[in-house]
Design a protein around this motif. Structure first.
Motif: not given
Length: 189
Positions: A93-117
């Motif tokens: 469970k300690i080993r799993a903390l590496h993956r569980l506590c990873e922050l999600p990467s931010l989507p690619k942004m140009i200006g104020t909106c994302t390419t996904e939007q």
């Protein structure tokens, strides 16, 4: 009698074992005893052996403590555990903390909106933004997927920043969609 290199190696091992305050690899501290203790304290609830298994939230004090360790290296923390701590806590469970506590990467942004939007607006509003004049002009209605996508685009001041979506358009997308109609979408949503 042992060769000098073996004696030196054994003395080095004894020194490392006698001073477990931090683990050093190539002159860089990976984790400290203080960080290990903080993880054991803040994550105690999540790293108990056996069942039930509790999932830790990324914004919890536990994950904050995990992220204080360089590269969230839980192997370093595990190496610093005493024999008693290895029975008191689940190494898995300690080993799993590496993956569980990873922050999600931010989507690619140009200006104020994302390419996904931008892609969502083009996909959900395609029948409303076709180029040319249509005999019967289609207008999106609040609550439809098109308006939902438009309302997810960030605001610039008090208005939805559709200019940001237009700036993200490729030349091909500009040929297949009417830019003025894209800019006008917030007026209907």
């Amino acid at each position: 009698m042992l060769p000098l290199w073996k004696v030196t190696f054994l003395l080095l091992v004894v020194f490392v074992m006698a001073s477990p305050h931090h683990v050093v690899i190539s002159k860089r501290t990976i984790c400290t005893k203080k960080q290990k203790e903080k993880i054991l304290e803040k994550c105690n609830y999540f790293i108990q052996p056996g069942y039930p298994i509790y999932l830790v939230s990324r914004d919890s004090p536990c994950c904050a403590a995990v992220r204080e360790v360089q590269d969230r290296d839980m192997e370093c923390v595990i190496m610093m555990l005493t024999r008693q701590q290895k029975t008191q806590y689940s190494v898995k469970k300690i080993r799993a903390l590496h993956r569980l506590c990873e922050l999600p990467s931010l989507p690619k942004m140009i200006g104020t909106c994302t390419t996904e939007q931008k892609d969502a607006v083009l996909q959900d509003c395609k029948k409303f933004i076709v180029p040319g004049n249509q005999r019967r002009r289609l207008v999106p209605i609040m609550g439809q997927p098109c308006c939902n996508g438009v309302n997810k685009v960030p605001k610039k001041g008090v208005k939805i920043d559709m200019q940001c979506v237009v700036e993200l358009l490729t030349d091909e997308e500009k040929n297949h969609h009417d830019v003025s109609k894209i800019l006008n979408l917030p007026n209907h949503c």
